[in-house]
Design a protein around this motif. Structure first.
Motif, PDB file in Angstrom:
ATOM      1  N   ASN A   1     -16.603 -13.988   4.066  1.00  0.00           N
ATOM      2  CA  ASN A   1     -16.207 -14.411   5.507  1.00  0.00           C
ATOM      3  C   ASN A   1     -15.695 -12.710   6.309  1.00  0.00           C
ATOM      4  O   ASN A   1     -16.392 -13.026   7.131  1.00  0.00           O
ATOM      5  N   VAL A   2     -15.354 -11.417   5.823  1.00  0.00           N
ATOM      6  CA  VAL A   2     -15.019 -10.639   6.114  1.00  0.00           C
ATOM      7  C   VAL A   2     -17.033 -10.091   6.829  1.00  0.00           C
ATOM      8  O   VAL A   2     -17.052  -9.785   8.295  1.00  0.00           O
ATOM      9  N   VAL A   3     -17.657  -9.753   6.087  1.00  0.00           N
ATOM     10  CA  VAL A   3     -18.622 -10.305   6.687  1.00  0.00           C
ATOM     11  C   VAL A   3     -20.147 -11.300   7.234  1.00  0.00           C
ATOM     12  O   VAL A   3     -20.299 -11.038   8.636  1.00  0.00           O
ATOM     13  N   TYR A   4     -19.149 -12.813   6.867  1.00  0.00           N
ATOM     14  CA  TYR A   4     -19.840 -13.657   8.217  1.00  0.00           C
ATOM     15  C   TYR A   4     -18.977 -13.244   9.477  1.00  0.00           C
ATOM     16  O   TYR A   4     -19.916 -13.911  10.321  1.00  0.00           O
ATOM     17  N   ALA A   5     -17.678 -13.133   9.894  1.00  0.00           N
ATOM     18  CA  ALA A   5     -17.346 -12.620  10.982  1.00  0.00           C
ATOM     19  C   ALA A   5     -17.932 -12.114  11.306  1.00  0.00           C
ATOM     20  O   ALA A   5     -17.540 -12.188  12.961  1.00  0.00           O
ATOM     21  N   PHE A   6     -18.910 -11.414  11.278  1.00  0.00           N
ATOM     22  CA  PHE A   6     -19.132 -10.417  12.211  1.00  0.00           C
ATOM     23  C   PHE A   6     -20.349 -11.320  13.629  1.00  0.00           C
ATOM     24  O   PHE A   6     -20.831 -10.477  14.181  1.00  0.00           O
ATOM     25  N   CYS A   7     -20.741 -12.271  12.782  1.00  0.00           N
ATOM     26  CA  CYS A   7     -21.697 -13.122  13.285  1.00  0.00           C
ATOM     27  C   CYS A   7     -20.362 -13.478  14.668  1.00  0.00           C
ATOM     28  O   CYS A   7     -21.549 -13.847  15.805  1.00  0.00           O
TER      29      CYS A   7
ATOM     30  N   LEU B   1       0.533  -9.812  22.047  1.00  0.00           N
ATOM     31  CA  LEU B   1      -0.984 -11.110  22.200  1.00  0.00           C
ATOM     32  C   LEU B   1      -1.643 -11.344  21.173  1.00  0.00           C
ATOM     33  O   LEU B   1      -2.440 -12.308  20.671  1.00  0.00           O
ATOM     34  N   GLY B   2      -1.818 -10.054  20.580  1.00  0.00           N
ATOM     35  CA  GLY B   2      -2.584  -9.753  19.241  1.00  0.00           C
ATOM     36  C   GLY B   2      -1.888 -10.981  18.065  1.00  0.00           C
ATOM     37  O   GLY B   2      -2.126 -11.501  17.260  1.00  0.00           O
ATOM     38  N   ILE B   3      -0.659 -10.885  17.541  1.00  0.00           N
ATOM     39  CA  ILE B   3       0.186 -11.335  17.066  1.00  0.00           C
ATOM     40  C   ILE B   3      -0.910 -13.489  17.635  1.00  0.00           C
ATOM     41  O   ILE B   3      -1.071 -14.007  16.559  1.00  0.00           O
ATOM     42  N   GLY B   4       0.046 -13.399  18.723  1.00  0.00           N
ATOM     43  CA  GLY B   4      -0.181 -15.115  18.766  1.00  0.00           C
ATOM     44  C   GLY B   4      -1.453 -15.162  18.761  1.00  0.00           C
ATOM     45  O   GLY B   4      -2.340 -16.478  18.171  1.00  0.00           O
ATOM     46  N   ASN B   5      -2.543 -14.526  19.152  1.00  0.00           N
ATOM     47  CA  ASN B   5      -4.325 -14.744  18.763  1.00  0.00           C
ATOM     48  C   ASN B   5      -4.448 -14.842  17.300  1.00  0.00           C
ATOM     49  O   ASN B   5      -5.634 -15.429  17.257  1.00  0.00           O
ATOM     50  N   GLN B   6      -4.008 -14.115  16.349  1.00  0.00           N
ATOM     51  CA  GLN B   6      -4.286 -13.722  14.976  1.00  0.00           C
ATOM     52  C   GLN B   6      -3.076 -15.410  14.476  1.00  0.00           C
ATOM     53  O   GLN B   6      -3.757 -15.810  13.127  1.00  0.00           O
ATOM     54  N   ALA B   7      -1.897 -15.654  14.451  1.00  0.00           N
ATOM     55  CA  ALA B   7      -1.419 -16.451  14.441  1.00  0.00           C
ATOM     56  C   ALA B   7      -1.797 -18.302  14.744  1.00  0.00           C
ATOM     57  O   ALA B   7      -1.523 -19.162  13.862  1.00  0.00           O
TER      58      ALA B   7
ATOM     59  N   VAL C   1      -5.144  -5.505  15.097  1.00  0.00           N
ATOM     60  CA  VAL C   1      -5.494  -4.964  13.734  1.00  0.00           C
ATOM     61  C   VAL C   1      -3.396  -4.511  13.751  1.00  0.00           C
ATOM     62  O   VAL C   1      -3.205  -5.334  12.409  1.00  0.00           O
ATOM     63  N   VAL C   2      -2.742  -4.439  14.474  1.00  0.00           N
ATOM     64  CA  VAL C   2      -1.684  -4.551  14.122  1.00  0.00           C
ATOM     65  C   VAL C   2      -1.107  -6.230  14.149  1.00  0.00           C
ATOM     66  O   VAL C   2      -0.152  -6.877  12.429  1.00  0.00           O
ATOM     67  N   GLY C   3      -1.020  -6.938  15.256  1.00  0.00           N
ATOM     68  CA  GLY C   3      -1.329  -8.108  14.713  1.00  0.00           C
ATOM     69  C   GLY C   3      -1.850  -9.327  13.478  1.00  0.00           C
ATOM     70  O   GLY C   3      -1.013  -9.712  13.063  1.00  0.00           O
ATOM     71  N   LEU C   4      -2.368  -8.342  12.334  1.00  0.00           N
ATOM     72  CA  LEU C   4      -3.047  -8.961  11.208  1.00  0.00           C
ATOM     73  C   LEU C   4      -1.633  -9.321  10.485  1.00  0.00           C
ATOM     74  O   LEU C   4      -0.940  -9.602   9.927  1.00  0.00           O
ATOM     75  N   VAL C   5      -0.936  -8.182  10.188  1.00  0.00           N
ATOM     76  CA  VAL C   5       0.259  -7.788   9.835  1.00  0.00           C
ATOM     77  C   VAL C   5       1.667  -8.756   9.577  1.00  0.00           C
ATOM     78  O   VAL C   5       1.688  -9.518   9.167  1.00  0.00           O
ATOM     79  N   CYS C   6       0.997  -9.557  11.245  1.00  0.00           N
ATOM     80  CA  CYS C   6       2.201 -11.041  11.190  1.00  0.00           C
ATOM     81  C   CYS C   6       1.774 -11.834  10.286  1.00  0.00           C
ATOM     82  O   CYS C   6       2.575 -12.929   9.261  1.00  0.00           O
ATOM     83  N   MET C   7       0.461 -11.924   9.348  1.00  0.00           N
ATOM     84  CA  MET C   7      -0.176 -13.065   8.837  1.00  0.00           C
ATOM     85  C   MET C   7       0.484 -13.556   8.299  1.00  0.00           C
ATOM     86  O   MET C   7       0.461 -14.645   7.478  1.00  0.00           O
ATOM     87  N   PRO C   8       1.056 -13.256   6.617  1.00  0.00           N
ATOM     88  CA  PRO C   8       1.969 -13.563   5.545  1.00  0.00           C
ATOM     89  C   PRO C   8       2.955 -14.420   5.896  1.00  0.00           C
ATOM     90  O   PRO C   8       3.409 -15.170   5.418  1.00  0.00           O
TER      91      PRO C   8
ATOM     92  N   LEU D   1      -6.397 -13.427   7.439  1.00  0.00           N
ATOM     93  CA  LEU D   1      -6.774 -11.910   7.748  1.00  0.00           C
ATOM     94  C   LEU D   1      -7.841 -11.348   7.627  1.00  0.00           C
ATOM     95  O   LEU D   1      -8.760 -10.218   8.085  1.00  0.00           O
ATOM     96  N   SER D   2      -8.716 -12.370   6.837  1.00  0.00           N
ATOM     97  CA  SER D   2     -10.313 -11.962   6.161  1.00  0.00           C
ATOM     98  C   SER D   2     -11.024 -12.043   8.240  1.00  0.00           C
ATOM     99  O   SER D   2     -11.298 -10.641   7.557  1.00  0.00           O
ATOM    100  N   THR D   3     -11.482 -12.482   8.435  1.00  0.00           N
ATOM    101  CA  THR D   3     -11.821 -12.981   9.843  1.00  0.00           C
ATOM    102  C   THR D   3     -10.947 -12.326  11.000  1.00  0.00           C
ATOM    103  O   THR D   3     -11.914 -11.428  11.249  1.00  0.00           O
ATOM    104  N   GLY D   4     -10.186 -11.983  11.137  1.00  0.00           N
ATOM    105  CA  GLY D   4      -9.820 -10.738  11.440  1.00  0.00           C
ATOM    106  C   GLY D   4     -10.364  -9.271  11.586  1.00  0.00           C
ATOM    107  O   GLY D   4      -9.940  -8.722  11.771  1.00  0.00           O
ATOM    108  N   PHE D   5      -9.871  -9.288  10.388  1.00  0.00           N
ATOM    109  CA  PHE D   5     -10.459  -7.750   9.549  1.00  0.00           C
ATOM    110  C   PHE D   5     -12.056  -7.571   9.821  1.00  0.00           C
ATOM    111  O   PHE D   5     -12.669  -6.654  10.628  1.00  0.00           O
ATOM    112  N   GLY D   6     -12.803  -8.859   9.636  1.00  0.00           N
ATOM    113  CA  GLY D   6     -13.970  -8.359  10.103  1.00  0.00           C
ATOM    114  C   GLY D   6     -14.196  -8.708  11.156  1.00  0.00           C
ATOM    115  O   GLY D   6     -15.232  -7.960  11.929  1.00  0.00           O
TER     116      GLY D   6
END
Length: 406
Positions: free
Chosen positions: A224-230, A117-123, A63-70, A353-358
């Motif tokens: 996309n948040v909902v789609y990412a559930f799949c 690891l999360g930052i790298g995986n999100q970026a 979750v914190v790794g998502l903060v790096c996306m902007p 960010l939306s994918t990661g949040f989902g």
């Protein structure tokens, strides 16, 4: 609208970033497959942390790794491409180094390692998509993105198989796998950086450029948040249902996961080529319909109870995977088509960010709905996904490039 009827492997490699970049993707995926599926096990067995503490630390890292996306988006919009990809790999190498240096019982050091690891995986996904969008254009870009996903899934699967075979070695084997993962990230980063690919950000004043404003894509991002559930259905929802509700052998869950990986590797590119005759938005809406049908199929399959239920769930999982393949082949491609070149990085970072949040919230949502019965879980997912597909289909594109067919 350009339609692709066939593709040549050599041209596809070139459109995906070139041979060295393709090797970097394979090495990175192999390293990720060695460790990522067993990170929880590493925390519990090697570091002797409790399962809840390990799980919370991993979740916080994601979750914190998502903060790096902007920041990643702004970096990409300044023209960086292969450098950002390499940086995402180096950050993960640092995470592995911290993991190896963490003494037993130190949950905060483990959480810090999980954060890197999360930052790298999100970026990585946004950086990779921006790089491919710079090299390839039109429908060729769509297929190149699909090929990258297939290649990555193949590497992840191969790495996970090797790691599984090594797990008999106990904690020493897990530490060795982590060390190999760190070396793989370093090698992949060096290969990616050696590509030396940059975009040329528009330096001219806005009035001299033909790019439009950054599209808001609010509906697309929410859907996309909902789609990412799949993406978490084969790993979380189906094992949970099969074991706790249908009392089936865990072998069914493993077989579904393997089948999902094989189907993605073999069908991602052909299905994307097949879908190129339709607009990307239409294909993304179709993906939602297919996923909705699969969720309703799971609802019907679970009603069969013990005996026929597990085989039925496994059969329906193929439909779910097809929906996932259609979604993955159209969603990122649609974002790259909608976004003007000078804000491509920010658009991709918002999408990731939306994918990661989902992906972050879906385990909690799935495990909360499941105890209330199949209708709550699969009916809820079906309704939300169908609503999202309808929203995607009816949303009007804002600020798209006039020559681009979305």
């Amino acid at each position: 609208m350009a339609t692709i009827t066939k593709f040549r492997p050599r041209a596809l490699v070139r459109a995906s970033g070139g041979p060295r970049y393709a090797v970097a993707l394979v090495v990175d995926a192999l390293g990720t497959g060695l460790l990522r599926p067993f990170l929880l096990l590493y925390g519990v067995t090697v570091l002797r942390l409790s399962a809840p503490d390990t799980g919370i630390a991993m979740t916080v890292g994601i979750v914190v790794g998502l903060v790096c996306m902007p920041a990643v988006g702004r970096w990409l919009d300044r023209g960086a491409r292969s450098t950002v990809v390499a940086a995402s790999m180096l950050v993960r190498a640092l995470g592995v180094a911290l993991l190896l240096a963490t003494p037993a019982g130190h949950v905060w050091l483990f959480a810090t390692a999980a954060l890197f690891l999360g930052i790298g995986n999100q970026a990585w996904p946004a950086a990779h998509a921006a790089l491919v969008a710079t090299v390839a254009h039109g429908r060729e870009r769509d297929v190149a993105l699909a090929a990258g996903r297939a290649l990555r899934n193949a590497g992840l699967g191969a790495g996970a198989l090797v790691a599984t075979a090594c797990l008999a070695g106990g904690t020493a084997a897990l530490q060795a796998l982590a060390a190999v993962t760190g070396l793989a990230y370093l090698a992949a980063a060096a290969l990616a950086w050696s590509v030396h690919l940059r975009a040329h950000p528009a330096a001219a004043p806005a009035k001299d450029r033909d790019e439009g404003p950054a599209p808001r894509m609010r509906t697309l991002l929410a859907a996309n948040v909902v789609y990412a559930f799949c993406l978490n259905v084969p790993e979380i929802a189906l094992p949970l249902v099969l074991v706790t509700q249908l009392h089936a052998s865990p072998v069914w869950s493993a077989a579904i996961f393997v089948a999902n990986t094989v189907l993605v590797v073999t069908l991602q590119v052909p299905v994307t080529v097949l879908m190129s005759r339709f607009s990307r938005r239409t294909v993304l809406a179709l993906a939602g319909v297919v996923l909705t049908a699969s969720y309703l199929g799971f609802l019907a399959a679970t009603s069969l109870g013990h005996g026929w239920g597990a085989p039925a769930v496994a059969t329906v999982s193929v439909v779910c995977t097809i929906g996932e393949i259609i979604y993955a082949g159209s969603a990122t491609a649609l974002v790259t088509a909608l976004a003007p070149a000078h804000v491509l990085g920010r658009a991709l970072s918002r999408f990731e960010l939306s994918t990661g949040f989902g992906l972050a919230v879906s385990p909690a949502v799935i495990t909360t709905l499941a105890p209330h019965g199949p209708s709550a879980l699969w009916g809820g997912l079906a309704a939300a996904t169908l609503l999202s597909a309808s929203a995607v289909a009816t949303e009007k594109d804002q600020g798209t490039r006039p020559h681009t067919f979305a």
